[in-house]
Design a protein around this motif. Structure first.
Motif, PDB file in Angstrom:
ATOM      1  N   ARG A  33     -61.918  28.323  28.547  1.00  0.00           N
ATOM      2  CA  ARG A  33     -62.661  26.956  28.144  1.00  0.00           C
ATOM      3  C   ARG A  33     -61.518  25.749  27.186  1.00  0.00           C
ATOM      4  NH1 ARG A  33     -67.728  25.739  26.096  1.00  0.00           N
ATOM      5  NH2 ARG A  33     -68.180  27.250  27.046  1.00  0.00           N
ATOM      6  N   ALA A  34     -61.528  24.850  27.781  1.00  0.00           N
ATOM      7  CA  ALA A  34     -60.840  24.347  26.690  1.00  0.00           C
ATOM      8  C   ALA A  34     -61.519  22.148  26.811  1.00  0.00           C
ATOM      9  CB  ALA A  34     -59.797  24.102  27.506  1.00  0.00           C
ATOM     10  N   LYS A  35     -61.358  21.613  25.591  1.00  0.00           N
ATOM     11  CA  LYS A  35     -61.523  20.233  25.964  1.00  0.00           C
ATOM     12  C   LYS A  35     -60.519  19.417  24.964  1.00  0.00           C
ATOM     13  CE  LYS A  35     -66.359  20.923  24.093  1.00  0.00           C
ATOM     14  NZ  LYS A  35     -67.455  21.274  23.534  1.00  0.00           N
ATOM     15  N   PHE A  36     -60.329  18.258  25.122  1.00  0.00           N
ATOM     16  CA  PHE A  36     -59.757  17.061  25.069  1.00  0.00           C
ATOM     17  C   PHE A  36     -60.058  15.710  25.562  1.00  0.00           C
ATOM     18  CE2 PHE A  36     -58.204  18.811  29.421  1.00  0.00           C
ATOM     19  CZ  PHE A  36     -57.174  17.544  28.928  1.00  0.00           C
ATOM     20  N   THR A  37     -59.563  15.173  24.519  1.00  0.00           N
ATOM     21  CA  THR A  37     -59.483  13.707  24.890  1.00  0.00           C
ATOM     22  C   THR A  37     -57.990  12.779  25.197  1.00  0.00           C
ATOM     23  OG1 THR A  37     -61.073  13.124  23.452  1.00  0.00           O
ATOM     24  CG2 THR A  37     -60.340  11.165  24.161  1.00  0.00           C
ATOM     25  N   SER A  55     -51.910  16.422  25.659  1.00  0.00           N
ATOM     26  CA  SER A  55     -50.914  17.121  25.317  1.00  0.00           C
ATOM     27  C   SER A  55     -50.314  18.451  24.257  1.00  0.00           C
ATOM     28  CB  SER A  55     -50.318  16.060  23.689  1.00  0.00           C
ATOM     29  OG  SER A  55     -51.240  16.704  23.020  1.00  0.00           O
ATOM     30  N   SER A  56     -48.469  18.788  23.763  1.00  0.00           N
ATOM     31  CA  SER A  56     -48.513  20.025  23.197  1.00  0.00           C
ATOM     32  C   SER A  56     -49.337  20.482  22.192  1.00  0.00           C
ATOM     33  CB  SER A  56     -46.859  20.449  23.700  1.00  0.00           C
ATOM     34  OG  SER A  56     -46.840  18.880  22.482  1.00  0.00           O
ATOM     35  N   THR A  57     -50.034  19.250  21.773  1.00  0.00           N
ATOM     36  CA  THR A  57     -50.031  19.443  20.001  1.00  0.00           C
ATOM     37  C   THR A  57     -51.786  19.968  20.170  1.00  0.00           C
ATOM     38  OG1 THR A  57     -50.548  17.460  19.564  1.00  0.00           O
ATOM     39  CG2 THR A  57     -47.879  18.809  19.580  1.00  0.00           C
ATOM     40  N   SER A  58     -52.066  19.270  21.751  1.00  0.00           N
ATOM     41  CA  SER A  58     -54.503  19.098  21.525  1.00  0.00           C
ATOM     42  C   SER A  58     -54.407  20.792  21.236  1.00  0.00           C
ATOM     43  CB  SER A  58     -54.554  18.543  22.718  1.00  0.00           C
ATOM     44  OG  SER A  58     -53.988  19.395  24.119  1.00  0.00           O
ATOM     45  N   GLY A  59     -52.997  21.890  21.460  1.00  0.00           N
ATOM     46  CA  GLY A  59     -54.127  23.122  21.629  1.00  0.00           C
ATOM     47  C   GLY A  59     -55.099  23.832  23.117  1.00  0.00           C
ATOM     48  N   VAL A  60     -54.646  22.824  24.444  1.00  0.00           N
ATOM     49  CA  VAL A  60     -55.301  23.011  25.520  1.00  0.00           C
ATOM     50  C   VAL A  60     -54.451  24.605  26.135  1.00  0.00           C
ATOM     51  CG1 VAL A  60     -55.436  22.334  27.547  1.00  0.00           C
ATOM     52  CG2 VAL A  60     -56.803  20.713  25.234  1.00  0.00           C
ATOM     53  N   PRO A  61     -55.271  25.042  26.732  1.00  0.00           N
ATOM     54  CA  PRO A  61     -54.391  26.028  27.247  1.00  0.00           C
ATOM     55  C   PRO A  61     -53.711  25.854  28.110  1.00  0.00           C
ATOM     56  CG  PRO A  61     -57.030  27.109  26.982  1.00  0.00           C
ATOM     57  CD  PRO A  61     -56.678  25.640  26.444  1.00  0.00           C
ATOM     58  N   THR A  62     -52.405  26.238  28.316  1.00  0.00           N
ATOM     59  CA  THR A  62     -51.636  26.112  29.416  1.00  0.00           C
ATOM     60  C   THR A  62     -52.321  26.505  30.408  1.00  0.00           C
ATOM     61  OG1 THR A  62     -49.650  28.579  28.822  1.00  0.00           O
ATOM     62  CG2 THR A  62     -49.541  25.807  27.923  1.00  0.00           C
ATOM     63  N   GLY A 237     -63.105   9.584  11.721  1.00  0.00           N
ATOM     64  CA  GLY A 237     -63.511   8.092  12.321  1.00  0.00           C
ATOM     65  C   GLY A 237     -62.167   7.320  12.981  1.00  0.00           C
ATOM     66  N   GLN A 238     -61.219   7.980  12.819  1.00  0.00           N
ATOM     67  CA  GLN A 238     -59.901   7.104  12.728  1.00  0.00           C
ATOM     68  C   GLN A 238     -60.044   8.000  14.380  1.00  0.00           C
ATOM     69  OE1 GLN A 238     -58.218   5.462  10.813  1.00  0.00           O
ATOM     70  NE2 GLN A 238     -59.901   6.275   9.179  1.00  0.00           N
ATOM     71  N   GLU A 239     -59.143   6.526  15.182  1.00  0.00           N
ATOM     72  CA  GLU A 239     -58.497   7.003  16.628  1.00  0.00           C
ATOM     73  C   GLU A 239     -57.620   7.943  17.321  1.00  0.00           C
ATOM     74  OE1 GLU A 239     -57.060   3.371  20.633  1.00  0.00           O
ATOM     75  OE2 GLU A 239     -57.309   3.115  18.596  1.00  0.00           O
ATOM     76  N   LEU A 240     -58.359   8.573  17.904  1.00  0.00           N
ATOM     77  CA  LEU A 240     -57.128   9.372  18.647  1.00  0.00           C
ATOM     78  C   LEU A 240     -56.172   8.899  19.396  1.00  0.00           C
ATOM     79  CD1 LEU A 240     -60.029  11.733  20.211  1.00  0.00           C
ATOM     80  CD2 LEU A 240     -59.185  12.006  18.195  1.00  0.00           C
TER      81      LEU A 240
END
Length: 240
Positions: A33-37, A55-62, A237-240
């Protein structure tokens, strides 16, 4: 997400939608399970789609393997475009990006002018008549969704009768600007919802007699929250 959208299956292709390179793409993968923009890097009709890798800082599993299915969602004009695609290849040169299969079907959801967005706002509700001293007012309430035409408040009891008028006060944060909202509202419906901790009453209110500046503030906030829900802005409300 509780947005009210008009959903249609379509024979349109990504080319028909005239997507722009660099557009944000909300990506969801079920296993792991992963979600990212991501960002749209490119696409070729009946060929494939390229999106930026997480990105490496997105927390998405490798351990997201080639062959996994990904659900993609992005905005085209006033429509949300959603489709499912297989991850074909993952590249790290000359930059990190994924190549996905071209979708066979695309679902479009038209964004209606008065779509509701989920929120959690502390509010105060008071009598419309400043000379009135009705018992129980002002009352604290939780706003759970909002549109350009109205909102839903939760209280532990039924507030009053359908058609009654009130004043609602809350604070909206739009980008880095705080706005205090003081607006007249009309009670349109009440629904009881039972929870393990007890009962809550959902009150549907309609805005009325809004000036132009207030309408613009509400529209900006609703649109901002919609972009947060679709992964185009972060929770502040800030741009990712």
């Amino acid at each position: 997400m509780t947005l009210t959208l008009e959903s249609t299956q379509t024979a349109k292709t990504l080319t028909d939608l005239r997507l722009q390179i660099g557009d944000p793409v909300r990506v969801e993968i079920r296993s792991p399970r992963a979600k990212f923009t991501a960002r749209l890097v490119g696409y070729m009709e009946n060929g494939g789609i390229m999106i930026s890798a997480p990105s490496s800082t997105s927390g998405v599993p490798t351990l997201i393997n080639e062959g996994n299915m990904a659900s993609l969602r992005l905005i085209s004009g006033n429509r949300i475009c959603h489709f499912t695609s297989k991850i074909l290849k993952q590249y790290d040169q000359p930059f990190g990006y994924w190549l996905l299969a071209y979708p066979q079907t695309i679902e479009l959801k038209r964004i209606r002018g008065h779509s509701r967005v989920p929120v959690r706002l502390s509010c105060s509700i008071d009598d419309y008549d400043e000379m009135s001293e009705r018992e129980g007012l002002p009352a604290s309430a939780l706003c759970v969704d909002m549109s350009q035409s109205g909102l839903c408040l939760q209280l532990p009891y039924a507030l009053g009768d359908i058609g009654e008028h009130y004043y609602l006060t809350t604070r909206l944060r739009i980008g880095d600007i705080d706005q205090v909202l003081l607006v007249p509202v009309e009670l349109r419906n009440i629904h009881n919802s039972s929870l393990e901790s007890g009962s809550l009453f959902n009150h549907g209110f309609k805005f009325f007699e809004l000036d132009e500046d207030t309408r613009l503030i509400i529209a900006a906030f609703v649109y901002q929250q919609f972009l947060v829900e679709t992964g185009h802005l972060d929770q502040t409300g800030q741009e990712l």
